[in-house]
Enzyme design. Sequence first.
Site, PDB file in Angstrom:
ATOM      1  N   GLY A   1     -15.524   1.933  14.757  1.00  0.00           N
ATOM      2  CA  GLY A   1     -16.612   0.952  14.691  1.00  0.00           C
ATOM      3  C   GLY A   1     -16.325  -0.302  15.503  1.00  0.00           C
TER       4      GLY A   1
ATOM      5  N   ARG B   1     -12.092  15.294   7.747  1.00  0.00           N
ATOM      6  CA  ARG B   1     -12.900  15.694   6.582  1.00  0.00           C
ATOM      7  C   ARG B   1     -14.330  16.005   7.014  1.00  0.00           C
ATOM      8  NH1 ARG B   1     -11.428  10.438   3.799  1.00  0.00           N
ATOM      9  NH2 ARG B   1      -9.239  10.703   3.266  1.00  0.00           N
TER      10      ARG B   1
ATOM     11  N   ARG C   1      -2.686  -2.007  -3.374  1.00  0.00           N
ATOM     12  CA  ARG C   1      -3.906  -1.247  -3.122  1.00  0.00           C
ATOM     13  C   ARG C   1      -3.875   0.001  -4.005  1.00  0.00           C
ATOM     14  NH1 ARG C   1      -5.137   3.190   1.150  1.00  0.00           N
ATOM     15  NH2 ARG C   1      -7.356   3.430   0.796  1.00  0.00           N
TER      16      ARG C   1
ATOM     17  N   ASN D   1     -14.129  -0.576  18.125  1.00  0.00           N
ATOM     18  CA  ASN D   1     -13.741  -0.386  19.528  1.00  0.00           C
ATOM     19  C   ASN D   1     -14.622   0.525  20.357  1.00  0.00           C
ATOM     20  OD1 ASN D   1     -11.160  -1.881  19.408  1.00  0.00           O
ATOM     21  ND2 ASN D   1     -10.640  -0.305  17.907  1.00  0.00           N
TER      22      ASN D   1
ATOM     23  N   HIS E   1     -13.172   2.660   0.130  1.00  0.00           N
ATOM     24  CA  HIS E   1     -13.179   1.651   1.199  1.00  0.00           C
ATOM     25  C   HIS E   1     -13.825   0.358   0.709  1.00  0.00           C
ATOM     26  CE1 HIS E   1     -13.223   4.896   4.634  1.00  0.00           C
ATOM     27  NE2 HIS E   1     -11.982   4.548   4.347  1.00  0.00           N
TER      28      HIS E   1
ATOM     29  N   GLU F   1      -8.217  -5.361   5.451  1.00  0.00           N
ATOM     30  CA  GLU F   1      -8.106  -5.026   4.033  1.00  0.00           C
ATOM     31  C   GLU F   1      -6.914  -5.728   3.377  1.00  0.00           C
ATOM     32  OE1 GLU F   1      -8.709  -0.938   5.473  1.00  0.00           O
ATOM     33  OE2 GLU F   1      -9.466  -0.523   3.469  1.00  0.00           O
TER      34      GLU F   1
ATOM     35  N   MET G   1     -10.685   9.607  18.417  1.00  0.00           N
ATOM     36  CA  MET G   1     -11.946   9.412  19.136  1.00  0.00           C
ATOM     37  C   MET G   1     -11.726   9.100  20.614  1.00  0.00           C
ATOM     38  SD  MET G   1     -15.075   9.757  18.722  1.00  0.00           S
ATOM     39  CE  MET G   1     -16.011   9.486  17.232  1.00  0.00           C
ATOM     40  N   ARG G   2     -10.621   8.421  20.942  1.00  0.00           N
ATOM     41  CA  ARG G   2     -10.348   8.120  22.360  1.00  0.00           C
ATOM     42  C   ARG G   2     -10.147   9.406  23.148  1.00  0.00           C
ATOM     43  NH1 ARG G   2      -5.999   3.884  20.320  1.00  0.00           N
ATOM     44  NH2 ARG G   2      -5.902   5.600  18.852  1.00  0.00           N
TER      45      ARG G   2
ATOM     46  N   LEU H   1     -15.733   2.897  10.066  1.00  0.00           N
ATOM     47  CA  LEU H   1     -15.492   4.124  10.823  1.00  0.00           C
ATOM     48  C   LEU H   1     -14.048   4.139  11.328  1.00  0.00           C
ATOM     49  CD1 LEU H   1     -18.786   4.044  12.948  1.00  0.00           C
ATOM     50  CD2 LEU H   1     -18.439   5.009  10.657  1.00  0.00           C
TER      51      LEU H   1
ATOM     52  N   LYS I   1       3.121   0.665   3.226  1.00  0.00           N
ATOM     53  CA  LYS I   1       2.820  -0.392   4.191  1.00  0.00           C
ATOM     54  C   LYS I   1       2.892  -1.721   3.437  1.00  0.00           C
ATOM     55  CE  LYS I   1      -0.447   2.424   6.781  1.00  0.00           C
ATOM     56  NZ  LYS I   1      -1.811   2.846   6.508  1.00  0.00           N
TER      57      LYS I   1
ATOM     58  N   ASN J   1       0.876  -1.173   0.000  1.00  0.00           N
ATOM     59  CA  ASN J   1       0.000   0.000   0.000  1.00  0.00           C
ATOM     60  C   ASN J   1       0.912   1.222   0.000  1.00  0.00           C
ATOM     61  OD1 ASN J   1      -1.821   2.023   0.434  1.00  0.00           O
ATOM     62  ND2 ASN J   1      -2.709   1.142   2.297  1.00  0.00           N
TER      63      ASN J   1
HETATM   64  P1  ADP Z   1      -7.440   4.577   9.568  1.00  0.00           P
HETATM   65  O1  ADP Z   1      -8.575   5.118   8.780  1.00  0.00           O
HETATM   66  O2  ADP Z   1      -6.298   5.526   9.681  1.00  0.00           O
HETATM   67  O3  ADP Z   1      -7.043   3.156   9.207  1.00  0.00           O
HETATM   68  P2  ADP Z   1      -8.409   3.368  12.023  1.00  0.00           P
HETATM   69  O4  ADP Z   1      -9.343   2.398  11.389  1.00  0.00           O
HETATM   70  O5  ADP Z   1      -7.200   2.840  12.694  1.00  0.00           O
HETATM   71  O6  ADP Z   1      -7.999   4.538  11.036  1.00  0.00           O
HETATM   72  O7  ADP Z   1      -9.259   4.211  13.084  1.00  0.00           O
HETATM   73  C1  ADP Z   1      -8.734   5.318  13.739  1.00  0.00           C
HETATM   74  C2  ADP Z   1      -9.799   5.836  14.690  1.00  0.00           C
HETATM   75  O8  ADP Z   1     -10.195   4.772  15.575  1.00  0.00           O
HETATM   76  C3  ADP Z   1      -9.308   6.982  15.572  1.00  0.00           C
HETATM   77  O9  ADP Z   1     -10.325   7.959  15.681  1.00  0.00           O
HETATM   78  C4  ADP Z   1      -9.118   6.292  16.909  1.00  0.00           C
HETATM   79  O10 ADP Z   1      -9.285   7.190  17.969  1.00  0.00           O
HETATM   80  C5  ADP Z   1     -10.228   5.283  16.887  1.00  0.00           C
HETATM   81  N1  ADP Z   1     -10.014   4.238  17.885  1.00  0.00           N
HETATM   82  C6  ADP Z   1      -9.035   3.317  17.928  1.00  0.00           C
HETATM   83  N2  ADP Z   1      -9.143   2.567  19.052  1.00  0.00           N
HETATM   84  C7  ADP Z   1     -10.205   3.032  19.734  1.00  0.00           C
HETATM   85  C8  ADP Z   1     -10.839   2.684  20.967  1.00  0.00           C
HETATM   86  N3  ADP Z   1     -10.376   1.697  21.734  1.00  0.00           N
HETATM   87  N4  ADP Z   1     -11.931   3.390  21.329  1.00  0.00           N
HETATM   88  C9  ADP Z   1     -12.404   4.377  20.573  1.00  0.00           C
HETATM   89  N5  ADP Z   1     -11.856   4.764  19.407  1.00  0.00           N
HETATM   90  C10 ADP Z   1     -10.781   4.094  18.978  1.00  0.00           C
END
Ligand code: ADP
Length: 402
Positions: A334, A243, A93, A336, A182, A386, A285-286, A211, A14, A7
Amino acid sequence: MKVLVLNAGSSSIKFQLFEIAGWSVIASGNLSRIGEADALFTFRWQDANGQAQQLDEQQPLPTHHDALERMVAQLHATGALTDLSELKAVGHRVVHGGEAFHQPTLIDDDVIAAIRQVIPLAPLHNPAHLDGILVARELFPGVSQVAVFDTAFHQTMPRTAYRYAIPDYLYREHQVRRYGFHGTSHAYVGQRAATMLGRSFDRTHLITLHLGNGASATAIRNGSSVDTSMGMTPLEGLVMGTRCGDIDPAVLLYLMQHLEMDHAQIDQLLNRHSGLLGLCGVNDMREIHRRIEQGDTKAELALGIFCQRLKKYIGAYTAVLGEVHALVFTGGIGENDAETRARTCAGLERLGIVLDETANRSHAPGERLISHADSPIKVLVIPTNEELEIARQTFEAVGARL
Ligand code: ADP
């Protein structure tokens, strides 16, 4: 036999090397800050005793060629790849395939030309992917290369979903339409969902929510994408990390006219400084949840807008599909974030979506059902993969040719 998945981004690559038997990951990692004096190389593999090992290295890697050469040397040094003949194929990719590509495609000069042709639609991504493809051709002579497109899964969308209500010639002459992205992730979790439901994918109707930092929703009817939230570019649709997602296009006109912003400034504003980051100053999000706990009202609003937008798409896609077997959450958020899932599904009971609060809040890893036993529409959490999907599709594309 092995399949290597690449990728390639503008300053990063990656990679994952899969063993076809069992689809286990033999080695993985990434090369970042390519072109800078302190490029980073992370390489993970298992040693002869099956112990997980990791190498972290900092060194100048001026070009994608240098970066991939370093990766190949490490694959050899660790025994992950002893000979090129073990490599069945390399899967790349590719974000944008325009209308030309409906499926994973064996790369030849015509395919390279077609990927180049859609650069105007993906000016950041496609040039970097082409770099990766051209270097991989040099470093892996004689090994089949396959392009797996983020847009391909959505090529089944009907015209009513992919056309914008703007003059016809803009589509005919300038390819202005919705493509969706996606796709590899939506297809992967969709297939997993069908398996979990005990159904065949081509008889399954789903709403899949990817998400992550980028975010998109897809309506899947009988295993095919019939609508998705991202458009001509990944900017449309859901609220994302940086975005804005859906916005009245007149806002752009207003910014141009009254704030005298130019094309580059608007691009930066909507792609890099908006979304969760623009609303509350952070896109993780954390961190947003930590701030909400401390009473940060901007963080609260950001999460509220994020979930409101999701809810609207779930409602819209329930209407588009008529019948929905399951709602699927994937991506970092989505997979976590129980709170986001709970807020998004709250009040959707009349639509047939009833969460089981305990199952939703349990931190059980892996694929799981989180809806109430009586919920007409099942709600599933399915970790996306993916790279594995690209590896499988690459193998199929090569196998189909042999
Ligand atoms: P990318 O699109 O870069 O691949 P990811 O699928 O890794 O991104 O998702 C990143 C998002 O997931 C970030 O907003 C991050 O805060 C959120 N995230 C990861 N782990 C957790 C968690 N345990 N609880 C809530 N949000 C999480």
